[in-house]
Design an enzyme around this catalytic site. Structure first.
Site, mmCIF file in Angstrom:
data_model
loop_
_atom_site.group_PDB
_atom_site.id
_atom_site.type_symbol
_atom_site.label_atom_id
_atom_site.label_comp_id
_atom_site.label_asym_id
_atom_site.label_seq_id
_atom_site.Cartn_x
_atom_site.Cartn_y
_atom_site.Cartn_z
ATOM 1 N N GLY A 31 0.812 -1.203 0.000
ATOM 2 C CA GLY A 31 0.000 0.000 0.000
ATOM 3 C C GLY A 31 0.850 1.259 0.000
ATOM 4 C CB SER A 32 0.063 4.629 1.258
ATOM 5 O OG SER A 32 -1.095 4.769 0.460
ATOM 6 C CB THR A 33 4.444 1.536 3.537
ATOM 7 O OG1 THR A 33 4.239 0.299 2.853
ATOM 8 C CG2 THR A 33 3.543 1.602 4.768
ATOM 9 C CE LYS A 76 0.279 6.636 -1.783
ATOM 10 N NZ LYS A 76 -0.897 7.261 -1.131
#
Length: 481
Positions: free
Chosen positions: A212-214, A216
């Site tokens: 997921g957004s980790t 990013k």
């Protein structure tokens, strides 16, 4: 001699020669293979003929040995707080073999490693005293992770960014290796195998899932390192909504009210703006994002700590919309908690990644060192400036963004939340992620946590709500060292 007797004699001679040839072949060529065969009972008898050496945590053994009765296997393995340390030790079972540190160092622990033999022992064949395996695990960090995860299904890893020492590694649900260490533990073994939550799987390093957004943080690193932006505070010219290239599908943000239009990397990390990182990944292209991911450790086939971790994957041969989805840690991107802890550790350590390891040394029966694992064996991942800028942005995430539950009074804490889709059309409960670092009083730590299932409904799942509190407890324990 008549013809019949002569033929019988020749035939018998050929049989004798065949038997001699076969015996010579077995002794000369097959002896070693037969001796090392897993089905050779003598090996198991020899392995458990004396008490095994120990696996050490903070100077104290977390393993032991117990005399068995009525068996040709004299001793069996025991564990202290087995369910707390099983993700580190693995198991040593008389019936089911050995895993993790128990398996990798089985010959040291049972005294058969050639390095343990004295000159006299090499001549006489006398069994050597077993050696020990000294780990880098901090018991307070380990317990903090276990207690904070509780009954939630998930995993957590803590690393000292400067040395690469793994301070904690927990997988939940866990199991007690003592329950399967003997020869009559078939019921327990069957229950463990049948458990749908797979307690025998070390989720911390053997079960890669969508980060997921980790992820990013990896994309932001690629953007700065490739000069797409000069600063984390430069506007990114990212529209809201951002439509996946070549499609009519919008890439939506978690919050419609978040200031994600043209947001800088700092603001995009603070509010976890999908539109920004989808566009950044598409603008960079999959090759540049993959190159950065691989610097951090993705796609590494042989990440040994010394237990081998499963490969975290950044995929190949994606089209433009798939590349954009990869920028938010979706599509076919997968990562272990160990891998995401490595990302935070490298950024915390000025852009250099210290090789992660959970064994400091292996010793012989007298405490002499057989094998030493040096701390601080590093390689540069990103520049110091990129690391400094991203640490600053991560602090913003914790101070006034999506990661406020990780705050620690008096400490510098930076992090990144993630909520990853799970199942077709996100039909299953999402994964809650948090990766972070903390610094205070000369101590440093990097952490990654995944909560796969806490029993919460999908609408209640968030990295800040479920994973960040676990990371905070671990970081607090590490900073007290």
């Amino acid at each position: 001699m008549n013809k019949t007797i002569r033929r019988a004699s020749v035939f018998c001679l050929l049989l004798v020669l065949a038997l001699l040839g076969r015996a010579t072949w077995v002794q000369a060529y097959q002896a070693k293979a037969l001796a090392e065969d897993d089905h050779n009972r003598r090996n198991t008898i020899a392995q458990y003929a004396q008490p095994l050496g120990d696996i050490i945590v903070a100077g104290s053994p977390v393993t032991g040995s117990k005399r068995t009765e009525g068996s040709d296997l004299a001793y069996k393995r025991t564990y202290k707080q087995g369910d707390l340390y099983s993700s580190v030790t693995g198991y040593s079972s008389q019936a089911y073999g050995s895993t993790q540190l128990e398996g990798i160092y089985s010959h040291v622990l049972d005294g058969t490693d050639d390095r343990l033999k004295s000159p006299l022992g090499a001549i006489t064949g006398k069994r050597s005293a077993p050696g020990d395996v000294v780990t880098t695990i901090d018991p307070d960090v380990q317990k903090a992770a276990s207690d904070a995860l509780g009954d939630d299904k998930g995993a957590a890893v803590a690393i000292d960014p400067r040395s690469g020492q793994i301070l904690g590694m927990v997988s939940s649900p866990s199991y007690d290796p003592s329950g399967i260490s003997g020869t009559n533990d078939g019921d327990t073994w069957s229950k463990l195998l049948a458990d749908k939550d797979k307690p025998l799987v070390n989720r911390a390093m053997r079960q890669p899932l969508a980060p997921g957004s980790t992820f990013k943080l990896v994309v932001a690193s690629a953007a700065l390192e490739n000069g797409l932006y000069d600063s984390v505070d430069e506007p990114t010219k990212s529209p809201v909504p951002y439509t996946l290239p070549g499609t009519s599908t919008p890439l939506r943000n978690e919050s419609a009210s978040a200031p994600c239009e043209n947001a800088s990397l700092r603001v995009a990390l603070q509010y976890s703006c999908n539109n920004v990182f989808g566009k950044v990944a598409a603008d960079l292209g999959q090759d540049k994002v993959r190159a950065m991911a691989e610097k951090f450790g993705f796609n590494e086939e042989k990440l040994d700590v010394p237990v081998r971790a499963s490969k975290s994957v950044y995929p190949e041969d994606m089209d433009k919309p798939q590349t954009a989805l990869s920028g938010i840690g979706q599509f076919e991107v997968t990562a272990t908690p160990l891998q995401m802890a490595m990302v935070s550790a490298a950024l915390a350590n000025g852009g250099e990644l210290a090789a992660p390891h959970m064994v400091s040394k292996v010793t012989d029966g007298d405490g002499g060192t057989l094998e030493d694992f040096a701390d601080g064996d590093t390689k540069r991942i990103v520049s110091e400036d990129t690391a400094k800028q991203l640490r600053s942005a991560m602090v913003t995430v914790v101070e006034k963004g999506t990661g406020t539950n990780a705050r620690i009074a008096g400490a510098e804490v930076g992090g990144k939340t993630g909520t990853a889709e799970n199942g077709v059309d996100n039909s299953n409960t999402p994964y809650a992620w948090f990766t972070s670092y903390a610094k205070s009083g000369g101590q440093e730590v990097a952490v990654a946590v995944i909560v796969e299932d806490s029993g919460s409904t999908a609408s209640e799942v968030s990295g800040n709500g479920l994973a960040a509190p676990v990371a905070r407890k671990m970081m607090e324990a590490a900073l007290r060292r």
